[in-house]
Motif scaffolding. Structure first.
Motif, short mmCIF file in Angstrom:
data_model
loop_
_atom_site.label_atom_id
_atom_site.label_comp_id
_atom_site.label_asym_id
_atom_site.label_seq_id
_atom_site.Cartn_x
_atom_site.Cartn_y
_atom_site.Cartn_z
N TYR A 107 -1.39 -6.48 21.29
CA TYR A 107 -0.38 -6.49 20.59
C TYR A 107 -1.25 -7.35 19.29
CZ TYR A 107 3.39 -6.89 16.68
OH TYR A 107 4.19 -7.00 15.64
N ARG A 108 -1.29 -6.15 18.29
CA ARG A 108 -1.92 -6.90 16.41
C ARG A 108 -0.67 -6.77 15.95
NH1 ARG A 108 -5.69 -6.44 19.69
NH2 ARG A 108 -7.39 -6.85 19.48
N GLU A 109 -0.35 -7.67 15.06
CA GLU A 109 0.41 -7.20 13.94
C GLU A 109 -0.20 -6.08 12.34
OE1 GLU A 109 3.44 -8.98 11.07
OE2 GLU A 109 3.57 -10.16 13.35
N PRO A 110 0.49 -5.68 12.23
CA PRO A 110 0.03 -4.32 11.53
C PRO A 110 0.13 -5.14 10.30
CG PRO A 110 2.68 -4.11 12.14
CD PRO A 110 1.93 -5.32 12.94
N GLU A 111 -0.99 -4.22 9.96
CA GLU A 111 -1.78 -4.86 8.97
C GLU A 111 -0.80 -3.86 7.12
OE1 GLU A 111 -5.96 -4.67 8.16
OE2 GLU A 111 -5.70 -6.20 9.95
N LYS A 112 -0.64 -2.68 7.59
CA LYS A 112 0.27 -1.51 6.33
C LYS A 112 1.41 -1.78 6.35
CE LYS A 112 -2.99 1.93 7.72
NZ LYS A 112 -3.03 3.33 8.57
N TYR A 113 1.69 -1.51 5.13
CA TYR A 113 3.23 -1.70 4.88
C TYR A 113 4.19 -0.40 4.69
CZ TYR A 113 3.63 -7.50 4.69
OH TYR A 113 3.70 -8.29 4.17
N ILE A 114 5.27 0.46 4.56
CA ILE A 114 6.07 0.85 4.59
C ILE A 114 7.15 0.68 3.43
CG2 ILE A 114 7.87 1.17 6.66
CD1 ILE A 114 6.64 3.85 5.95
N ALA A 115 7.19 1.31 1.96
CA ALA A 115 8.06 1.31 1.33
C ALA A 115 9.65 1.54 1.65
CB ALA A 115 7.78 0.34 -0.32
N LEU A 116 10.87 1.23 1.81
CA LEU A 116 11.79 1.84 1.72
C LEU A 116 12.70 1.61 0.34
CD1 LEU A 116 12.73 -0.01 5.60
CD2 LEU A 116 12.09 2.04 4.92
N ASP A 117 12.85 3.04 0.25
CA ASP A 117 12.99 3.02 -0.92
C ASP A 117 14.94 3.24 -0.92
OD1 ASP A 117 13.58 6.13 -0.63
OD2 ASP A 117 11.69 5.48 -2.21
N GLY A 118 15.84 3.81 0.01
CA GLY A 118 17.17 4.41 0.42
C GLY A 118 16.77 5.71 0.58
N ASP A 119 15.94 6.40 0.11
CA ASP A 119 15.95 7.82 0.05
C ASP A 119 14.27 9.01 0.69
OD1 ASP A 119 17.90 8.06 -1.99
OD2 ASP A 119 16.46 7.73 -3.70
N SER A 120 13.44 7.86 0.67
CA SER A 120 12.21 8.75 1.55
C SER A 120 11.89 8.46 2.46
CB SER A 120 11.21 8.77 0.24
OG SER A 120 10.33 7.42 0.06
N LEU A 121 12.59 7.88 3.87
CA LEU A 121 12.21 7.38 5.05
C LEU A 121 11.90 8.33 5.95
CD1 LEU A 121 11.55 5.46 7.39
CD2 LEU A 121 14.14 5.04 8.08
N THR A 122 10.86 9.30 6.34
CA THR A 122 11.10 10.34 7.35
C THR A 122 10.64 10.46 8.94
OG1 THR A 122 8.25 10.33 7.70
CG2 THR A 122 9.10 11.10 5.30
N THR A 123 11.43 10.97 9.47
CA THR A 123 11.56 10.94 10.99
C THR A 123 9.51 10.45 11.72
OG1 THR A 123 12.99 12.53 10.84
CG2 THR A 123 11.99 12.26 13.62
N GLU A 124 8.75 10.80 10.83
CA GLU A 124 7.90 10.48 11.39
C GLU A 124 7.53 9.11 11.00
OE1 GLU A 124 2.36 11.42 10.58
OE2 GLU A 124 3.96 12.87 9.22
N ASP A 125 7.79 8.39 9.79
CA ASP A 125 7.69 7.08 9.95
C ASP A 125 8.57 5.91 10.62
OD1 ASP A 125 6.37 7.73 7.09
OD2 ASP A 125 8.14 8.15 5.86
N LEU A 126 9.91 6.36 11.19
CA LEU A 126 10.78 6.26 12.00
C LEU A 126 10.39 6.28 13.09
CD1 LEU A 126 13.63 4.98 12.09
CD2 LEU A 126 14.00 6.32 13.07
N VAL A 127 9.24 6.61 13.55
CA VAL A 127 8.99 6.35 14.63
C VAL A 127 7.32 6.22 14.28
CG1 VAL A 127 7.08 8.16 15.81
CG2 VAL A 127 9.75 9.18 15.93
N ASN A 128 6.82 5.99 13.67
CA ASN A 128 5.40 5.32 13.03
C ASN A 128 6.10 3.33 12.94
OD1 ASN A 128 3.80 6.86 13.84
ND2 ASN A 128 3.71 7.29 11.59
#
Length: 173
Positions: A107-128
């Motif tokens: 396990y390694r802490e992820p380096e990338k962030y995903i910004a949640l804006d309440g509108d644009s979360l995709t299924t692929e984002d959720l899986v990742n």
């Protein structure tokens, strides 16, 4: 009913046990049987009878005697390793540390962030996100929406409003 989690050649198998009087040898054979059944090439074995193996506890790596009853040798929900004769233990498999069993040795802490804006979360984002590829941060717009929602709920509680439809209407404005 006791159950055990058994590691066989890189796979973790859940093995329920109807009778705690069964032996460590039975557990090893049952784990190998399940491994063979679930591998497309039968794991390279013709049958369970052709497989010689050792069974050891993951915590402390203690070697177990095939003839010992499970109720004496293991705790319910314990993790064990079936080591097949001729196999080398995987270099990335860390069966335990003194304080407990760790399944995720890489396990390694992820380096990338995903910004949640309440509108644009995709299924692929959720899986990742579920796979641990991203950390989460809220956009300023999303933070404002959360704050506005909180204020609406607090005002409803303060005013003791009972109208659910009013709550829903105000919540989404």
């Amino acid at each position: 009913m006791p159950r055990y989690t058994v590691h066989v050649r890189g796979e973790w198998l859940a093995v329920p046990c109807q009778d705690a009087q069964l032996t460590v040898g039975w557990l090893g054979r049952e784990a190998v049987r399940r491994y063979i059944k679930n591998k497309p090439d039968n794991g390279g074995f013709a049958s369970v009878d052709n497989v010689s193996f050792l069974v050891r506890r993951c915590k402390g790596l203690g070697l177990l005697d095939h003839e010992d009853p499970l109720e004496v040798a293991l705790e319910d929900n314990e993790f064990v390793e079936v080591v097949i004769e001729g196999d080398a233990m995987s270099s990335d498999f860390i069966p335990s540390q003194p304080e407990g069993v760790y399944l995720y040795s890489k396990y390694r802490e992820p380096e990338k962030y995903i910004a949640l804006d309440g509108d644009s979360l995709t299924t692929e984002d959720l899986v990742n996100l579920g796979k641990g590829h991203y950390k989460i941060k809220l956009t300023p717009t999303a933070e404002k929406k959360v704050q506005n929602s909180r204020e609406v709920i607090e005002s409803i509680v303060k005013e003791k409003l009972v109208s659910f439809s009013l709550c829903i209407t105000q919540f989404f404005l």
